[in-house]
Design a protein around this motif. Structure first.
Motif, PDB file in Angstrom:
ATOM      1  N   ALA A 158      34.234  27.708  32.812  1.00 57.39           N
ATOM      2  CA  ALA A 158      34.959  28.968  32.692  1.00 57.39           C
ATOM      3  C   ALA A 158      34.355  29.861  31.611  1.00 57.39           C
ATOM      4  O   ALA A 158      34.590  31.060  31.598  1.00 57.39           O
ATOM      5  CB  ALA A 158      36.428  28.698  32.383  1.00 57.39           C
ATOM      6  N   ALA A 172      30.477  31.770  35.596  1.00 62.60           N
ATOM      7  CA  ALA A 172      31.895  32.031  35.829  1.00 62.60           C
ATOM      8  C   ALA A 172      32.207  33.519  35.669  1.00 62.60           C
ATOM      9  O   ALA A 172      32.984  34.082  36.441  1.00 62.60           O
ATOM     10  CB  ALA A 172      32.748  31.208  34.868  1.00 62.60           C
ATOM     11  N   ARG A 185      33.610  35.885  38.693  1.00 58.30           N
ATOM     12  CA  ARG A 185      34.786  36.757  38.577  1.00 58.30           C
ATOM     13  C   ARG A 185      34.421  38.208  38.835  1.00 58.30           C
ATOM     14  O   ARG A 185      35.155  38.929  39.513  1.00 58.30           O
ATOM     15  CB  ARG A 185      35.407  36.612  37.192  1.00 58.30           C
ATOM     16  CG  ARG A 185      36.534  35.612  37.170  1.00 58.30           C
ATOM     17  CD  ARG A 185      37.250  35.626  35.830  1.00 58.30           C
ATOM     18  NE  ARG A 185      36.964  34.328  35.212  1.00 58.30           N
ATOM     19  CZ  ARG A 185      36.304  34.139  34.095  1.00 58.30           C
ATOM     20  NH1 ARG A 185      35.852  35.159  33.415  1.00 58.30           N
ATOM     21  NH2 ARG A 185      36.089  32.940  33.641  1.00 58.30           N
ATOM     22  N   LYS A 208      34.052  38.906  42.530  1.00 61.81           N
ATOM     23  CA  LYS A 208      35.342  39.043  43.215  1.00 61.81           C
ATOM     24  C   LYS A 208      35.942  40.427  42.997  1.00 61.81           C
ATOM     25  O   LYS A 208      36.403  41.071  43.948  1.00 61.81           O
ATOM     26  CB  LYS A 208      36.321  37.976  42.724  1.00 61.81           C
ATOM     27  CG  LYS A 208      35.954  36.584  43.147  1.00 61.81           C
ATOM     28  CD  LYS A 208      36.865  35.566  42.515  1.00 61.81           C
ATOM     29  CE  LYS A 208      36.324  34.169  42.717  1.00 61.81           C
ATOM     30  NZ  LYS A 208      37.062  33.170  41.969  1.00 61.81           N
ATOM     31  N   TRP A 209      35.929  40.898  41.768  1.00 60.26           N
ATOM     32  CA  TRP A 209      36.543  42.194  41.479  1.00 60.26           C
ATOM     33  C   TRP A 209      35.751  43.354  42.071  1.00 60.26           C
ATOM     34  O   TRP A 209      36.329  44.318  42.584  1.00 60.26           O
ATOM     35  CB  TRP A 209      36.725  42.381  39.980  1.00 60.26           C
ATOM     36  CG  TRP A 209      37.863  41.547  39.472  1.00 60.26           C
ATOM     37  CD1 TRP A 209      37.775  40.424  38.709  1.00 60.26           C
ATOM     38  CD2 TRP A 209      39.246  41.739  39.735  1.00 60.26           C
ATOM     39  NE1 TRP A 209      39.021  39.913  38.477  1.00 60.26           N
ATOM     40  CE2 TRP A 209      39.953  40.701  39.095  1.00 60.26           C
ATOM     41  CE3 TRP A 209      39.972  42.682  40.453  1.00 60.26           C
ATOM     42  CZ2 TRP A 209      41.335  40.588  39.152  1.00 60.26           C
ATOM     43  CZ3 TRP A 209      41.355  42.562  40.499  1.00 60.26           C
ATOM     44  CH2 TRP A 209      42.017  41.533  39.861  1.00 60.26           C
TER      45      TRP A 209
END
Length: 82
Positions: free
Chosen positions: A49, A54, A58, A61-62
Motif C-alpha cells: 500500500a 499501489a 489508485r 482507477k481514479w
C-alpha cells in the motif's frame, strides 16, 4: 461545437494521456509463481500500500473513472443538446 464540448474534449485528451502515462509507469505483475511456493509473503508485499505501484494503481482507477464520466458527459451533450 459549443464551448462546453471543446472543454470536455480537452479534458478527455488530458485524461487519456494521463491514463496512458500512469499505466506505462506501473510495474508488471510477474510474481505468480511466488504465490504457490509462499514467496509472495515478504515484507515488500505486505507494505504494498506504500509502494509506487499501489499509488499508480489508485491513480489509474481514479483517472479511468474521470475518463468514463467525461465520455458519458460528451455523449449526453452530443445527443440531447446538439
Amino acid at each position: 461545437m459549443s464551448a462546453l464540448e471543446i472543454i470536455l474534449g480537452a479534458l478527455l485528451i488530458i485524461a487519456s494521456v494521463i491514463m496512458i502515462i500512469v499505466i506505462i509507469l506501473q510495474e508488471g505483475n510477474q510474481q505468480g509463481i511466488g504465490v504457490v511456493s509462499g514467496g509472495a509473503d515478504t515484507f515488500f508485499s505486505k507494505n504494498k500500500a506504500r509502494t509506487y505501484d499501489a499509488v499508480f494503481a489508485r491513480a489509474t482507477k481514479w483517472v479511468a473513472i474521470g475518463f468514463v464520466v467525461v465520455v458519458l458527459a460528451l455523449n449526453i451533450i452530443a445527443k440531447f443538446f446538439s
